[in-house]
Design a protein around this motif. Structure first.
Motif, mmCIF file in Angstrom:
data_model
loop_
_atom_site.group_PDB
_atom_site.id
_atom_site.type_symbol
_atom_site.label_atom_id
_atom_site.label_comp_id
_atom_site.label_asym_id
_atom_site.label_seq_id
_atom_site.Cartn_x
_atom_site.Cartn_y
_atom_site.Cartn_z
ATOM 1 N N UNK A 93 0.807 -1.208 0.063
ATOM 2 C CA UNK A 93 -0.064 -0.080 -0.069
ATOM 3 C C UNK A 93 0.911 1.150 0.007
ATOM 4 N N UNK A 94 1.895 1.385 0.515
ATOM 5 C CA UNK A 94 2.755 2.468 0.918
ATOM 6 C C UNK A 94 3.478 2.505 -0.479
ATOM 7 N N UNK A 95 4.047 1.558 -1.242
ATOM 8 C CA UNK A 95 4.551 1.501 -2.391
ATOM 9 C C UNK A 95 3.645 2.222 -3.491
ATOM 10 N N UNK A 96 2.371 1.747 -3.533
ATOM 11 C CA UNK A 96 1.285 2.552 -4.377
ATOM 12 C C UNK A 96 1.369 4.050 -3.967
ATOM 13 N N UNK A 97 1.129 4.337 -2.848
ATOM 14 C CA UNK A 97 1.198 5.729 -2.326
ATOM 15 C C UNK A 97 2.606 6.407 -2.746
ATOM 16 N N UNK A 156 14.706 -4.554 -4.850
ATOM 17 C CA UNK A 156 13.136 -4.969 -4.894
ATOM 18 C C UNK A 156 12.482 -3.883 -4.615
ATOM 19 N N UNK A 157 11.055 -3.814 -5.030
ATOM 20 C CA UNK A 157 10.216 -2.577 -4.818
ATOM 21 C C UNK A 157 9.973 -2.268 -3.297
ATOM 22 N N UNK A 158 9.657 -3.477 -2.428
ATOM 23 C CA UNK A 158 9.616 -3.497 -0.924
ATOM 24 C C UNK A 158 10.649 -2.949 -0.076
ATOM 25 N N UNK A 159 12.032 -3.384 -0.761
ATOM 26 C CA UNK A 159 13.062 -2.799 0.085
ATOM 27 C C UNK A 159 13.103 -1.459 0.219
ATOM 28 N N UNK A 160 12.747 -0.583 -0.667
ATOM 29 C CA UNK A 160 12.986 0.867 -0.469
ATOM 30 C C UNK A 160 11.847 1.278 0.423
ATOM 31 N N UNK A 161 10.658 0.579 0.548
ATOM 32 C CA UNK A 161 9.766 0.855 1.354
ATOM 33 C C UNK A 161 9.989 0.628 2.759
ATOM 34 N N UNK A 162 10.856 -0.609 2.882
ATOM 35 C CA UNK A 162 11.260 -0.953 4.455
ATOM 36 C C UNK A 162 12.307 0.093 4.904
#
Length: 773
Positions: free
Chosen positions: A329-333, A624-630
């Protein structure tokens, strides 16, 4: 005189101007104090409608009787100013009063003559070295006032401004003094067209979520969100006190302020207080990319209030996606915020450093996602006109548009002709056609499309493209830019330039054949079909082994080749196995760069490898996409490795933390995971292709998209292997669902479905079971 346009060319609106383009004689050139032009005039106060038509060379703000006209930002906007310049239109009736009135137009360098491009070769005065204004005040009976050489001019308290530089403002000099006259500039009024898209506007202010003082006594504010915009603050203090605001996107490991990645962009503001009560300031003619602001006060003053002000040409969302995974969800935001920050007049790569250019490669890979997340039709159509204006005589398309290098090739020679980038002239119009049913954009761009695909063929005089390796050479390509290689001791395979270029050679040629068919250009359609067939055969011969392995055995090669049907039937099963193994061997980590990333998950989904798509998408390591979010990202990064796990900043010379390209994965979330796609056969969402590919670990999923007919809503949740899918279609929109390999035991609104079903407007319920992988 009525208020109808004098002429219309497509949707470019022109008018007959009474005013002249006038330059302030107070102006001392690029990098010096901004100037105004002004005029006092009488108005009879009849209350009848009065409109202002206005434009400028440079950027402008207009005031009537001290009140700002409109709330648009960075007007007249950014175009290839030698091809066309936007004008704006405002109803100013309520700003006028009976008797004497004063109009004042502030002028500054803007994109027109600020140094553009990077480093020592940055180009000042790119489109001209004189700022100027043109304006008509028009009533129902005709012009009331127009710019001419009776207008006066003078310097502004803006002592210096620039797109990369920022702004210096001395409030002690705010009393406007008409110290000079004006002169008429030679100018072709035919260049003036009505603003082609929504103006840049401010979004809601963002208050700081925290602040602290560094060891030098400077206050650092964290606004919690990386944006394109500026800082606005209210300050109280002694006259002559200086407030300096610097900007950064990230902090170093010990929370120290770090904006080395801005390179040569000063990206700061300096405000000198007048000492007259509470003073509120924000820059007038620039913007920054930032999450953090460092405030230094030299003198006696106190900040009373401070906020981050995001700005954008696309402030309103047109789509949303949520799931059961907060990181997704944060990736989309983050993607939405990156689009907002980089859709400021032009789809730029980044809003912070000495660049901020409309890179065609970034725009073409992101166009589909852009249209899902916001109404991007007029914005991208305007951009395409800049792309066409920059196209070289031999058909090469600029690496970015508007392109400063076209007018100054000595500074940056050879900045055109890269496959994957120039293909924007074919890809983006098709996206606009499918999303909005805009057939006119296909017609408008057709000639440029043909010239582009002919150019690519000419690079090697045949279907296989062999780009030169030298930067700036004719046909040089960026390939799969920033494709990760993994462990540098044993790097993973990457695509070669010839393979990447040939893949895109096919993509655009095949797409041009479809576009010609839509437009009824039968001869061109057949020509491009034949050429695409030659490229397809040549690609298989050149890049696919008899065992079905692609020559470079990398994720990008397989993803693009499968997504665009370049794998012959006899090699399909073997190539699919090789593709699967390549992903597994990479430990499900991304192995794609700018052109491969948007294709990776759609290709895996197309092949039914949903288990791999799930693992690649959801893994949280770099790349990875979620790495940057993390790691706390609030926008999309330029590089997969922009920040190390310990918070160390990657080499700052080319490292943006607000680059939307990798956010193109959101198109896959809407079209595959949520299962809604526009149909090329009935564009503009007259028909919606319904084909959900659920990722169970994301359950529940919900998506919406606003279209001209209303709102499409789709969502699903899993109970074990059973999926319940809900869909709502507005009037004027039908769905088409065909059960696929992942849809078992399907029922639609309680009735079994075996073959293709057409879903009328309204709410529908699909239930099906997922297969085991």
């Amino acid at each position: 005189m009525n208020f109808q346009p004098a002429a219309i060319d497509g949707n470019l609106v022109s008018r007959a101007w009474s005013g002249e383009m006038i330059a302030p004689l107070s102006d001392r050139g690029q990098g010096t104090a901004a100037s105004f032009v002004s005029k006092t005039f009488d108005h009879d106060g009849t209350g009848l409608p009065i409109e202002l038509f206005i434009s400028a060379l440079g950027l402008y703000r207009c005031f009537i009787n001290g009140t700002r006209v409109g709330n648009d930002v960075l007007t007249p906007g950014w175009t290839n100013y030698d091809a066309r310049i936007a004008y704006q239109r405002y109803d100013i009736s309520k700003l006028l009063r009976p008797g004497p009135n004063r109009i004042e137009i502030w002028l500054a360098d803007g994109w027109y003559r600020s140094p553009i491009m990077w480093g020592a070769k940055a180009i000042p005065n790119c489109w001209g070295d004189r700022i100027g204004a043109i304006a008509d005040l028009v009533g129902t009976s005709g012009p009331l006032l127009s710019t001419d050489t009776t207008w006066q001019s003078g310097p502004l308290p803006i002592l210096k401004s620039g797109i990369y530089f920022g702004e210096i403002y001395d409030a002690r000099l705010e009393t406007a003094a008409e110290t000079h006259g004006t002169e008429r500039l030679p100018f072709d009024k035919g260049l003036l067209v009505a603003h082609e898209t929504a103006a840049v506007r401010e979004l809601q202010p963002l208050a700081p979520i925290g602040s602290w003082t560094d060891h030098e006594g400077r206050t650092i504010y964290d606004f919690g969100q990386n944006v394109g915009g500026y800082v606005r603050y209210t300050v109280h203090g002694v006259a002559g006190t200086e407030v300096r605001v610097e900007h950064s996107e990230v902090l170093g490991p010990d929370r120290h302020f770090d904006n080395r990645n801005y390179r040569a962009a000063a990206a700061h503001t300096l405000y000198t207080l007048s000492g007259d009560g509470d003073e509120t300031y924000a820059p007038h003619f620039t913007f920054h990319g930032f999450r953090y602001a460092r405030v230094t006060i030299n003198g006696d003053a106190e900040i009373l209030e401070i906020a981050s002000i995001p700005i954008s040409s696309v402030p309103e969302p047109a789509g949303g996606f949520t799931s059961g995974n907060p990181l997704v969800n944060r990736l989309v935001e983050n993607t939405i915020w990156s689009q907002r920050a980089n859709f400021i007049e032009v789809p730029t790569d980044c809003p912070q450093r000495d660049e901020r250019l409309g890179w065609t490669g970034d725009a073409q890979v992101f166009a589909g996602t852009a249209c899902w997340l916001s109404d991007s039709q007029s914005f991208l159509k305007k951009y395409l006109r800049d792309v066409m204006a920059d196209q070289r005589e031999d058909g090469a398309v600029s690496h970015f548009s508007p392109d400063p290098t076209r007018l100054h090739p000595g500074n940056f020679p050879g900045y055109a002709g890269s496959t994957g980038w120039g293909d924007a002239i074919v890809v983006i119009p098709w996206v606009l056609y499918t999303h909005y049913g805009d057939r006119s954009v296909l017609s408008e761009c057709l000639g440029s499309m043909v010239r582009w695909v002919d150019f690519v063929w000419s690079i090697s005089n045949g279907p296989i493209v062999h780009p030169p390796s030298q930067w700036g050479a004719r046909g040089f390509t960026f390939g799969d830019w920033l494709q990760p290689v993994g462990d540098n001791r044993k790097p993973r395979p990457t695509i070669a330039d010839d393979c990447a270029a040939t893949l895109y050679h096919f993509i655009s040629t095949d797409l041009l054949a479809k576009i010609a068919g839509v437009l009824g250009e039968q001869a061109l359609e057949e020509q491009m079909k034949g050429r695409a067939d030659k490229i397809r055969l040549a690609f298989a011969n050149e890049f696919i082994t008899p065992a079905g392995r692609l020559a470079h055995n990398d994720q990008t090669s397989y993803a693009l080749a499968f997504l665009y049907d370049l794998i012959p039937g006899e090699h399909h099963a073997a190539a699919r196995r090789h593709f699967r193994q390549v992903v597994i061997d990479a430990d499900y980590k991304i192995g794609t760069g700018f052109i491969g990333t948007p294709a990776l998950l759609p290709a895996l989904t197309k092949l039914g490898m949903d288990d791999l798509a799930e693992k690649v998408f959801l893994q949280e390591d770099v790349p990875g996409w979620l790495y940057q979010v993390s790691k706390g990202a609030t926008t999309i990064w330029e590089r997969w490795d922009s920040m190390a796990p310990d918070g160390t900043i990657y080499e700052p010379d080319m490292n943006s933390y607000n680059h939307y390209a990798y956010g193109a994965v959101c198109q896959w979330l809407f079209e595959c995971v949520a299962g809604i796609s526009p149909s090329p056969a009935a564009p503009g969402f007259a028909e919606v292709i319904i084909d959900p590919a659920p990722i169970p670990s994301l359950s529940p999923v919900s998506a919406y998209h606003d279209i001209s007919q209303g709102r499409i809503e789709a969502g699903w949740h899993c109970t074990g292997s059973e999926v319940t899918y809900a869909l709502t279609l507005p009037e004027g929109c039908v769905g088409r669902f065909r059960p696929g390999r992942r849809h078992r035991n399907v029922s639609l609104n309680g009735e079994p479905v075996i073959e293709e079903a057409v879903l009328p407007p309204g709410t529908h319920r699909l239930v099906f079971s997922l297969p085991d992988y």
